[in-house]
Scaffold this active site. Structure first.
Site, PDB file in Angstrom:
ATOM      1  N   LYS A 126       0.973  -1.405  -0.295  1.00  0.00           N
ATOM      2  CA  LYS A 126       0.071  -0.034  -0.021  1.00  0.00           C
ATOM      3  C   LYS A 126       0.918   0.770   0.054  1.00  0.00           C
ATOM      4  O   LYS A 126       1.818   1.002   0.125  1.00  0.00           O
ATOM      5  CB  LYS A 126      -1.354  -0.155   1.176  1.00  0.00           C
ATOM      6  CG  LYS A 126      -1.769  -1.184   0.961  1.00  0.00           C
ATOM      7  CD  LYS A 126      -2.937  -0.099   2.378  1.00  0.00           C
ATOM      8  CE  LYS A 126      -3.746  -1.752   2.579  1.00  0.00           C
ATOM      9  NZ  LYS A 126      -4.644  -1.570   4.083  1.00  0.00           N
ATOM     10  N   HIS A 129       1.505   6.020   2.976  1.00  0.00           N
ATOM     11  CA  HIS A 129       0.518   7.429   3.329  1.00  0.00           C
ATOM     12  C   HIS A 129       1.105   8.734   4.357  1.00  0.00           C
ATOM     13  O   HIS A 129       1.630   8.599   5.146  1.00  0.00           O
ATOM     14  CB  HIS A 129      -0.897   7.285   3.406  1.00  0.00           C
ATOM     15  CG  HIS A 129      -1.131   6.148   4.854  1.00  0.00           C
ATOM     16  ND1 HIS A 129      -1.479   7.384   5.440  1.00  0.00           N
ATOM     17  CD2 HIS A 129      -1.726   5.372   4.509  1.00  0.00           C
ATOM     18  CE1 HIS A 129      -2.270   6.383   6.376  1.00  0.00           C
ATOM     19  NE2 HIS A 129      -2.145   5.379   6.247  1.00  0.00           N
ATOM     20  N   HIS A 132       1.410   7.745   7.862  1.00  0.00           N
ATOM     21  CA  HIS A 132       2.738   7.419   8.368  1.00  0.00           C
ATOM     22  C   HIS A 132       3.843   8.647   8.498  1.00  0.00           C
ATOM     23  O   HIS A 132       4.571   7.697   8.881  1.00  0.00           O
ATOM     24  CB  HIS A 132       2.716   6.157   7.369  1.00  0.00           C
ATOM     25  CG  HIS A 132       2.184   4.560   7.368  1.00  0.00           C
ATOM     26  ND1 HIS A 132       0.980   4.920   6.212  1.00  0.00           N
ATOM     27  CD2 HIS A 132       1.566   4.209   8.430  1.00  0.00           C
ATOM     28  CE1 HIS A 132       0.287   3.239   6.271  1.00  0.00           C
ATOM     29  NE2 HIS A 132       0.487   3.243   7.835  1.00  0.00           N
TER      30      HIS A 132
END
Ligand code: ARG
Length: 569
Positions: A126, A129, A132
């Site tokens: 993933k 983002h 994070h």
């Protein structure tokens, strides 16, 4: 350095026969310089001593025995006793401490204590983002500050490399893998598959079931599933590393969720023995209703696969055994408040020493609001983080190009300024607040920003350069630094270590960011009020040395936040 607070607390304790530490904790910073440097409120004592706060304050003032060379004046105002520190002594103390200590503000207070910080923790396949990023930045700042205070710190990147999403990805890859160019653009392509398979799951219950089974197979060691999982993981880590390289992030451990796959049976066994593990709709859960938590903690799903929570429980056992932690901090957004409440509650059933279960703490933070609103990977609207950091750098570069076109090492400075702006912006407001991500605000050289702190530091550097270097401490006369702004600067610098202690006390790096802004602003006032390069060399030496002290603290502080300081900009 002389600990004025300690001296005052001791003297009060001699008068009142109360515990020194308790007194020390209630000593406050008065508002406004008229009320001195420290204030002791007597309101809470009124009940026990059966006297009015004013009377107690008067009594303390009358009986207290303090060295006049250290505390020059004691006054009472209402129920407060106010103490005035000898400012010349304060200046002298700070000057000698700054010149003798490389790591001004560091301490041994944490010696012998172990802190585990679980932060960053992006999910494989993933996008890394912006949430994070926030975790990475807050975690790193806490890491640095605990370390500076003498703690033994372990930073763990608890990678999201396990869980049902891999079942989904494997299914998606099986169905449409050859339509996507995973090797050249892994996260984007995997993301597309992820979005597509999620959509398919919504429409077709059977596909969802296949996904769940894939994850179960992965846990059972099915070679095909394992091979794909490894591939997704390797490609993702390569991508994440780009972000970590820009930020300068380092971790002591990369044990992600998968690391705990063989450590979960023990957890389940202990929970079974505790008698609290119950069945609910085919799943195995711990009911937490009696603990005031309405949602049960799911330990094993109905198809037998484990959960995010079970892996966190195994991680707690592992970390207790291997790191013997005094505190274990988990830095994630507040979306996971319930998760950690559940896990910390269930952890009490694992038979661990209370030291460990008491040391667990969720360090939650608010969302990052982009102009487009909240972002979620599932809907596929997320921004790529390395693109975002690159943009910060190129915007910083454009500003530098305009302000100081002849600067050398423009690339390097732009990187420090751009990335520093993002980091500082992440840490400026108290972490529970949602953060607004706005380029113009965070890159404003005159605002409450990282670049402003860097700019002030650079200014101290150029003052020192103009003066021909840092003066010898023997040529620095504290008597010459008794104007309003010099005293304010000394008081701030004196309080640096205390600020760091407050940060670890509340796990709140914004206390340090705000302090740095305060220090930078006060230096600007000092700079505007006082000429520094002078014919009067003793006055010049004093002011240049204070400038140097400010620069040291700005640099130490900003580096603790994870920023890098340019020497020119
Ligand atoms: N990977 C998780 C996420 O992206 C964060 C993990 C936090 N750490 C933990 N031990 N649960 O939401």
């Amino acid at each position: 350095m002389i600990d004025f607070k300690e001296i005052i607390a001791n003297a009060i304790s001699n008068v009142l026969q109360l515990d020194v530490n308790e007194i020390k904790m209630s000593i406050e910073k008065p508002k406004g310089a008229d009320n001195g440097d420290y204030a002791y409120p007597c309101f809470r004592l009124a009940k026990t001593l059966k006297k009015s706060p004013q009377m107690i304050a008067e009594e303390i003032k009358g009986k207290i025995d303090l060295d006049k060379n250290q505390i020059i004046k004691v006054e009472t105002v209402g129920g407060y006793v106010n103490f005035f520190v000898n400012k010349e002594l304060l200046a002298k103390e700070v000057i000698s401490e700054i010149s003798s200590q490389q790591q001004y503000g560091s301490s041994k207070i944490g010696n012998g204590k172990n802190i585990v910080i679980d932060y960053s923790a992006p999910n494989i396949a993933k996008q890394f983002h912006i949430g994070h990023l926030r975790s990475t930045v807050i975690g790193a700042a806490l890491y640095n500050i605990y370390k500076y205070l003498g703690y033994n710190v372990t930073g763990i990147n608890h990678l999201g490399d396990y869980g049902t999403q891999f079942g989904k990805l494997i299914e998606g890859y099986k169905l449409w893998g050859d339509e996507y160019d995973i090797d050249s653009n892994p996260i984007d392509e995997l993301n597309k598959i992820y979005i597509r398979i999620n959509q398919a799951c919504k429409e077709d219950e059977q596909i969802l079931e296949n996904c769940r089974n894939n994850f179960k197979k992965l846990e059972d060691g099915d070679p095909y599933c394992l091979e794909l999982w490894n591939k997704f993981k390797d490609l993702s880590l390569k991508e994440f590393q780009k972000v970590y390289d820009i930020l300068g992030s380092k971790f002591d451990s990369w044990n992600g969720e998968a690391f705990y796959s063989d450590k979960m049976p023990e957890v389940i066994e202990i929970l079974e023995k505790s008698g609290k593990l119950t069945e609910s709709q085919g799943a195995r859960i711990i009911d937490l209703e009696d603990k005031g938590i309405n949602t049960p903690c799911i330990i094993e799903k109905s198809n037998g696969s484990t959960t995010y929570a079970t892996r966190d429980l195994a991680a707690i056992m592992y970390r207790a055994r291997n790191y013997d932690f005094d505190k274990a901090l988990y830095v994630t957004s507040y979306e996971q408040v319930l998760h950690f409440k559940q896990v910390f509650e269930v952890a009490k059933l694992l038979g661990l020493d209370e030291k460990y279960t008491n040391g667990l703490e969720h360090i939650s933070f608010g969302m990052v609001l982009l102009p487009t609103g909240k972002m979620s990977t599932r809907e596929g609207t997320s921004v790529k983080l390395n693109d975002l950091l690159d943009e910060a750098i190129s915007r910083a570069k454009a500003i530098i190009e305009q302000k100081n076109p002849d600067l050398q090492n423009k690339e390097d400075v732009a990187k420090k300024v751009g990335v520093g702006a993002v980091i500082f912006n992440d840490l400026f407001n108290s972490r529970v607040k949602d953060e607004i991500f706005d380029w113009d605000t965070m890159l404003n050289f005159q605002g409450e920003t990282g670049p402003y702190v860097q700019y002030t530091y650079v200014r101290t550097k150029s003052v020192i350069e103009k003066a021909g270097g840092v003066p010898n401490i023997l040529d620095v006369d504290p008597k010459l630094l008794q104007d309003e702004y010099s005293i304010r600067l000394f008081k701030l610098i004196y309080g640096f270590e205390d600020i760091l202690l407050q940060v670890t006390d509340k796990n709140e790096p914004s206390i340090l960011s705000r302090y740095l802004i305060d220090l930078a602003k006060t230096y600007s006032n000092f700079y505007n009020e006082n000429k520094i390069i002078l014919d009067d060399k003793s006055l010049q030496n004093a002011r240049v040395f204070l400038t140097y002290a400010v620069g040291q603290v700005l640099k130490n502080g900003a580096e603790l936040l994870g920023m890098q300081m340019p020497e020119k900009m």
